[in-house]
Design an enzyme around this catalytic site. Structure first.
Site, PDB file in Angstrom:
ATOM      1  N   ASN A 122      36.611  36.284  16.805  1.00 46.81           N
ATOM      2  CA  ASN A 122      36.775  35.779  15.443  1.00 46.81           C
ATOM      3  C   ASN A 122      38.170  35.175  15.371  1.00 46.81           C
ATOM      4  O   ASN A 122      39.161  35.890  15.227  1.00 46.81           O
ATOM      5  CB  ASN A 122      36.603  36.914  14.434  1.00 46.81           C
ATOM      6  CG  ASN A 122      36.803  36.463  12.996  1.00 46.81           C
ATOM      7  OD1 ASN A 122      37.091  35.291  12.729  1.00 46.81           O
ATOM      8  ND2 ASN A 122      36.667  37.384  12.058  1.00 46.81           N
ATOM      9  N   LYS A 155      40.525  38.180  16.484  1.00 40.65           N
ATOM     10  CA  LYS A 155      39.966  39.529  16.591  1.00 40.65           C
ATOM     11  C   LYS A 155      38.913  39.511  17.693  1.00 40.65           C
ATOM     12  O   LYS A 155      38.178  38.530  17.826  1.00 40.65           O
ATOM     13  CB  LYS A 155      39.338  39.963  15.267  1.00 40.65           C
ATOM     14  CG  LYS A 155      40.333  40.136  14.138  1.00 40.65           C
ATOM     15  CD  LYS A 155      39.621  40.490  12.839  1.00 40.65           C
ATOM     16  CE  LYS A 155      40.602  40.555  11.672  1.00 40.65           C
ATOM     17  NZ  LYS A 155      39.904  40.773  10.393  1.00 40.65           N
ATOM     18  N   ASP A 199      28.781  32.081   9.083  1.00 38.39           N
ATOM     19  CA  ASP A 199      28.825  32.863   7.836  1.00 38.39           C
ATOM     20  C   ASP A 199      27.824  32.342   6.807  1.00 38.39           C
ATOM     21  O   ASP A 199      27.310  33.101   5.988  1.00 38.39           O
ATOM     22  CB  ASP A 199      30.225  32.779   7.208  1.00 38.39           C
ATOM     23  CG  ASP A 199      31.196  33.783   7.796  1.00 38.39           C
ATOM     24  OD1 ASP A 199      30.956  34.241   8.924  1.00 38.39           O
ATOM     25  OD2 ASP A 199      32.194  34.096   7.125  1.00 38.39           O
ATOM     26  N   GLY A 231      35.382  43.776  -0.858  1.00 40.67           N
ATOM     27  CA  GLY A 231      36.640  44.090  -0.193  1.00 40.67           C
ATOM     28  C   GLY A 231      37.724  43.227  -0.794  1.00 40.67           C
ATOM     29  O   GLY A 231      37.679  42.898  -1.983  1.00 40.67           O
ATOM     30  N   GLY A 240      33.609  48.612  -1.007  1.00 37.36           N
ATOM     31  CA  GLY A 240      32.251  49.137  -1.133  1.00 37.36           C
ATOM     32  C   GLY A 240      31.997  50.376  -0.297  1.00 37.36           C
ATOM     33  O   GLY A 240      31.267  51.283  -0.708  1.00 37.36           O
TER      34      GLY A 240
END
EC number: 2.7.2.1
Length: 400
Positions: A7, A14, A148, A210, A333
């Site tokens: 990512n 990442k 995404d 988030g 969440g």
């Protein structure tokens, strides 16, 4: 089969290495501050300890080369040779209308991702840097793009079109695309696995909440609406993004402040949301602490935050003609039980009853938090976008 998931952001990478035969996470970590002073790689070693290695990292290729060297390192590594990596799965933020599923990367795919870059100028070019770096370092290795936006390409036109002149859509692709699709897809499927119910027969609302956040309505296994739009600014109140706001208010502010487009983008992306409204922080933990201390702006901000989530859940239940499962995921969440309770309270009219005792203190694990007599099953499922990317990569390679 070993699959490396990457990512790549504008100044970060990442990574996670999976052994897909066992489903094991072999290694994970990330690089921060690429091209900046104080660049470093952080990883979790074999004993579960966090390790930070500082090094100058001028670009993404050097960053990925660093990751490969760590993966094969005698102390921190888990493979003897990077050629043990069978394929690479990449998170790509925006696939526009071109991509409704994950794809094997070739030059045609790269060209189309470049064409979509004006819709995600901060993300798509960085995602492609990772693709090019891997090709340079391990020529010929199969690479897969997981978008995404792809999951939301099943939305009907009445859900994704804006009330703007149709030419804006035809000329510039101005419509709702939605984001967090890989997360919404993973947690909705995983919830059905846990509950032992057929995915294709459910009406599911997924709440990925988030620092960024979005709600998605999933009917019979397909996304039919989602709260983010052309960009990730629309929808919920987020850490620093404003979420839904009257477009007329923005032109009013631009006129009053003498603000240009770049200034407006900075305002709605970086200076708004929880941070802008509270004047305290974008971190909900700090907001909750301020609420406990009686701070009136923190109380107002938390109420706006929770109300917006509740409103979307109600709207999507109406749009689907009901709701069978509500899934909570994302940093808030999964971990902020007070937010889950505040949102789910007083929803009994639609058959949603939260078990206050089960919910309280529950953080970061898979658990049903609704009462036995609740018509809507409320469940927390920690997201695992990287595993979903690895699974898509494996599936595409199996079809080759």
């Amino acid at each position: 089969m070993k699959i490396l998931v990457l990512n790549c952001g504008s100044s970060s990478i990442k990574y996670k290495l999976f052994d897909m035969t066992s489903g094991e996470v072999m290694a994970q970590g990330g690089i921060e501050k690429i091209g900046l002073p104080g660049a470093f790689l952080k990883l979790t070693d074999k004993d579960g300890k966090k390790v930070v290695i500082e090094r100058e990292i001028p670009g993404h290729q050097e960053g990925i080369e660093f990751i490969l060297s760590v993966l094969t390192d005698a102390t921190y590594g888990c493979i003897k040779d990077y050629k043990e990596i069978d394929a690479v799965g990449h998170r790509v933020v925006h696939g526009g209308e071109e991509f409704a599923s994950s794809v094997l990367i070739n030059q045609d795919v790269i060209n189309k991702v470049i064409e979509c870059s004006d819709l995600a100028p901060l993300h798509n070019p960085a995602n492609l840097k990772g693709v090019r770096a891997m090709e340079a370092l391990i020529p010929g290795i199969p690479q897969v793009a997981v978008f995404d936006t792809a999951f939301h390409q099943t939305m009907p036109d009445y859900a994704y079109m804006y009330g703007l002149p149709y030419e804006m859509y035809k000329k510039y692709g101005v419509r709702r695309y939605g984001f967090h699709g890989t997360s919404h897809r993973y947690v909705s499927r995983r919830a059905c696995e846990i509950l032992g119910v057929p995915y294709e027969d459910q009406k599911i609302i997924t709440a990925h909440v988030g620092n960024g956040g979005s709600i998605t309505a999933i009917k019979n296994g397909k996304s039919v609406d989602t709260s983010m739009g052309l960009t990730p600014v629309e929808g919920l109140l987020m850490g620093t993004r404003c979420g839904d706001v009257d477009a007329g208010a923005l032109s009013f502010i631009m006129d009053k402040e003498g603000m240009d487009g770049a200034g407006l983008s900075d305002l709605i992306n970086k200076r708004s949301g929880v941070a802008g409204l509270s004047g305290i922080s974008s971190d909900m933990r700090e907001i909750e602490a301020a609420v406990a201390a009686g701070n009136p702006r923190a109380i107002m901000t938390l109420n706006v935050y929770n109300y917006r989530i509740k409103k979307y859940i109600g709207a999507y239940a109406a749009a689907m003609g009901g709701c069978d499962i509500l899934v909570w995921t994302g940093g808030v969440g999964e971990n902020q039980w007070a937010t889950r309770r505040a949102v789910c309270e007083n929803m009994e009219y639609m058959g949603m009853k939260i078990d206050v005792e089960k919910n309280e203190g529950m953080r970061g694990e898979e658990m049903v938090i609704s009462t036995p007599d609740s018509k809507v099953t409320i469940i927390v499922v920690p997201t695992d976008e990287e595993f979903m990317i690895a699974a898509d990569t494996l599936e595409i390679l199996d079809k080759k």
